[in-house]
Motif scaffolding. Structure first.
Motif, mmCIF file in Angstrom:
data_model
loop_
_atom_site.group_PDB
_atom_site.id
_atom_site.type_symbol
_atom_site.label_atom_id
_atom_site.label_comp_id
_atom_site.label_asym_id
_atom_site.label_seq_id
_atom_site.Cartn_x
_atom_site.Cartn_y
_atom_site.Cartn_z
ATOM 1 N N TYR A 98 4.567 4.537 -0.198
ATOM 2 C CA TYR A 98 5.039 5.823 -0.535
ATOM 3 C C TYR A 98 5.643 6.304 -1.652
ATOM 4 C CZ TYR A 98 6.411 11.027 -1.000
ATOM 5 O OH TYR A 98 6.853 12.373 -1.420
ATOM 6 N N GLY A 99 6.168 6.710 -3.322
ATOM 7 C CA GLY A 99 7.060 6.384 -3.756
ATOM 8 C C GLY A 99 6.657 7.224 -4.874
ATOM 9 N N TYR A 100 7.835 6.831 -6.123
ATOM 10 C CA TYR A 100 7.856 7.083 -7.185
ATOM 11 C C TYR A 100 6.823 6.520 -8.488
ATOM 12 C CZ TYR A 100 11.773 9.408 -5.664
ATOM 13 O OH TYR A 100 12.573 10.342 -5.072
ATOM 14 N N ARG A 101 5.841 7.102 -9.006
ATOM 15 C CA ARG A 101 4.698 6.494 -9.790
ATOM 16 C C ARG A 101 5.486 6.594 -11.365
ATOM 17 N NH1 ARG A 101 0.274 10.371 -10.879
ATOM 18 N NH2 ARG A 101 1.434 11.685 -9.208
ATOM 19 N N VAL A 102 4.809 5.135 -11.538
ATOM 20 C CA VAL A 102 5.196 4.036 -12.923
ATOM 21 C C VAL A 102 4.871 5.067 -13.782
ATOM 22 C CG1 VAL A 102 4.807 2.623 -14.526
ATOM 23 C CG2 VAL A 102 4.734 2.211 -12.620
ATOM 24 N N ASN A 103 4.989 5.588 -15.148
ATOM 25 C CA ASN A 103 4.569 6.531 -16.040
ATOM 26 C C ASN A 103 4.405 5.955 -17.210
ATOM 27 O OD1 ASN A 103 4.846 9.195 -14.241
ATOM 28 N ND2 ASN A 103 7.118 8.833 -15.106
ATOM 29 N N GLY A 152 9.655 17.188 -13.072
ATOM 30 C CA GLY A 152 9.338 15.458 -14.182
ATOM 31 C C GLY A 152 9.683 14.536 -13.726
ATOM 32 N N ILE A 153 9.338 14.202 -11.807
ATOM 33 C CA ILE A 153 9.100 13.316 -11.476
ATOM 34 C C ILE A 153 8.185 13.522 -10.487
ATOM 35 C CG2 ILE A 153 10.088 11.597 -9.068
ATOM 36 C CD1 ILE A 153 12.915 13.058 -10.165
ATOM 37 N N GLU A 154 7.606 12.000 -10.340
ATOM 38 C CA GLU A 154 5.841 12.426 -10.000
ATOM 39 C C GLU A 154 5.640 11.589 -8.730
ATOM 40 O OE1 GLU A 154 1.955 12.978 -12.414
ATOM 41 O OE2 GLU A 154 3.509 13.705 -14.160
ATOM 42 N N LYS A 155 5.983 11.869 -7.536
ATOM 43 C CA LYS A 155 5.704 10.478 -6.487
ATOM 44 C C LYS A 155 4.314 10.141 -6.024
ATOM 45 C CE LYS A 155 9.600 12.297 -4.311
ATOM 46 N NZ LYS A 155 10.334 12.786 -3.366
ATOM 47 N N ALA A 167 10.007 0.458 -9.824
ATOM 48 C CA ALA A 167 10.192 -1.282 -9.592
ATOM 49 C C ALA A 167 12.054 -0.222 -9.155
ATOM 50 C CB ALA A 167 10.967 -2.153 -9.967
ATOM 51 N N THR A 168 12.942 0.573 -9.910
ATOM 52 C CA THR A 168 14.457 1.076 -9.422
ATOM 53 C C THR A 168 14.420 2.194 -8.399
ATOM 54 O OG1 THR A 168 13.909 2.941 -11.004
ATOM 55 C CG2 THR A 168 14.361 0.863 -12.192
ATOM 56 N N VAL A 169 13.315 2.366 -7.910
ATOM 57 C CA VAL A 169 13.744 3.777 -6.884
ATOM 58 C C VAL A 169 12.926 3.498 -6.021
ATOM 59 C CG1 VAL A 169 14.819 5.432 -7.974
ATOM 60 C CG2 VAL A 169 12.377 5.324 -8.182
ATOM 61 N N ASN A 170 11.867 2.650 -5.782
ATOM 62 C CA ASN A 170 10.763 1.883 -4.734
ATOM 63 C C ASN A 170 10.954 1.033 -3.847
ATOM 64 O OD1 ASN A 170 8.785 4.799 -5.251
ATOM 65 N ND2 ASN A 170 8.210 4.404 -7.114
ATOM 66 N N PRO A 171 9.574 1.116 -3.286
ATOM 67 C CA PRO A 171 8.923 2.247 -2.619
ATOM 68 C C PRO A 171 10.124 3.043 -0.896
ATOM 69 C CG PRO A 171 8.733 0.071 -1.232
ATOM 70 C CD PRO A 171 9.848 -0.101 -2.153
ATOM 71 N N LEU A 172 9.702 4.377 -1.446
ATOM 72 C CA LEU A 172 9.776 4.984 0.183
ATOM 73 C C LEU A 172 9.692 5.066 0.773
ATOM 74 C CD1 LEU A 172 9.754 8.464 -2.365
ATOM 75 C CD2 LEU A 172 11.561 6.653 -1.777
ATOM 76 N N ASN A 173 8.307 4.454 1.215
ATOM 77 C CA ASN A 173 7.751 4.245 2.822
ATOM 78 C C ASN A 173 6.978 3.025 2.389
ATOM 79 O OD1 ASN A 173 7.920 3.491 5.502
ATOM 80 N ND2 ASN A 173 6.952 5.610 6.167
ATOM 81 N N VAL A 174 6.300 2.367 3.289
ATOM 82 C CA VAL A 174 5.478 1.265 3.213
ATOM 83 C C VAL A 174 4.702 0.703 5.174
ATOM 84 C CG1 VAL A 174 4.337 -1.195 2.873
ATOM 85 C CG2 VAL A 174 6.236 0.077 1.061
ATOM 86 N N VAL A 175 3.496 1.033 5.061
ATOM 87 C CA VAL A 175 2.660 1.153 6.691
ATOM 88 C C VAL A 175 1.554 -0.262 6.222
ATOM 89 C CG1 VAL A 175 1.728 1.286 8.214
ATOM 90 C CG2 VAL A 175 3.656 3.055 6.931
ATOM 91 N N LEU A 176 1.848 -1.514 6.644
ATOM 92 C CA LEU A 176 0.671 -1.899 7.366
ATOM 93 C C LEU A 176 0.163 -2.776 8.246
ATOM 94 C CD1 LEU A 176 2.936 -3.617 5.311
ATOM 95 C CD2 LEU A 176 0.924 -4.546 4.720
ATOM 96 N N TRP A 177 -1.363 -2.528 8.577
ATOM 97 C CA TRP A 177 -2.316 -2.557 9.285
ATOM 98 C C TRP A 177 -2.967 -3.950 9.752
ATOM 99 C CZ3 TRP A 177 -1.842 2.311 6.703
ATOM 100 C CH2 TRP A 177 -1.252 3.027 7.330
ATOM 101 N N LYS A 178 -3.171 -5.175 11.027
ATOM 102 C CA LYS A 178 -4.447 -5.301 10.126
ATOM 103 C C LYS A 178 -5.568 -4.603 10.689
ATOM 104 C CE LYS A 178 -1.638 -8.358 13.353
ATOM 105 N NZ LYS A 178 -1.528 -9.567 14.575
ATOM 106 N N LYS A 179 -6.601 -5.646 9.588
ATOM 107 C CA LYS A 179 -8.265 -5.138 9.484
ATOM 108 C C LYS A 179 -8.774 -5.930 11.364
ATOM 109 C CE LYS A 179 -8.819 -5.320 4.681
ATOM 110 N NZ LYS A 179 -10.416 -6.320 4.004
ATOM 111 N N SER A 180 -8.112 -6.572 11.659
ATOM 112 C CA SER A 180 -8.372 -7.084 12.832
ATOM 113 C C SER A 180 -8.738 -6.010 14.328
ATOM 114 C CB SER A 180 -7.783 -7.758 12.614
ATOM 115 O OG SER A 180 -7.318 -8.232 13.368
ATOM 116 N N ASP A 181 -7.546 -5.514 14.307
ATOM 117 C CA ASP A 181 -7.481 -4.868 15.756
ATOM 118 C C ASP A 181 -6.721 -3.283 14.883
ATOM 119 O OD1 ASP A 181 -4.668 -4.882 14.343
ATOM 120 O OD2 ASP A 181 -4.798 -6.278 16.794
#
Length: 79
Positions: free
Chosen positions: A74-79, A4-7, A29-43
């Motif tokens: 990565y986190g729990y999806r809004v249903n 019943g919990i979808e990531k 919003a109540t339990v997220n995000p579990l992880n976030v990564v950002l990369w520059k487009k330039s390099d």
């Protein structure tokens, strides 16, 4: 994984500046995000960010000004 919990993994593009924030509306919003990564487009270098469970706001530090980037979260999806 509990039943019943979808990531979910979301990805996209955003433009950020130093000490900027953006919101991941696709994640619960109540339990997220579990992880976030950002990369520059330039390099392809990774940007420093902070995020905490219980909020879907990501804070970027040291980006510069108006930096185009890709992100993956990565986190729990809004249903």
């Amino acid at each position: 994984m509990k039943r019943g919990i979808e990531k979910s993994i979301i990805h996209g593009e955003t433009q950020v500046s130093n000490a900027d924030t953006f919101t991941l509306n696709e994640l619960k919003a109540t339990v997220n995000p579990l992880n976030v990564v950002l990369w520059k487009k330039s390099d392809g270098s990774e940007l420093t960010n902070t995020h905490a469970a219980g909020t879907n706001v990501v804070t970027i530090s040291g980006a510069g000004t108006d930096v185009d980037c890709f992100f993956m979260a990565y986190g729990y999806r809004v249903n």
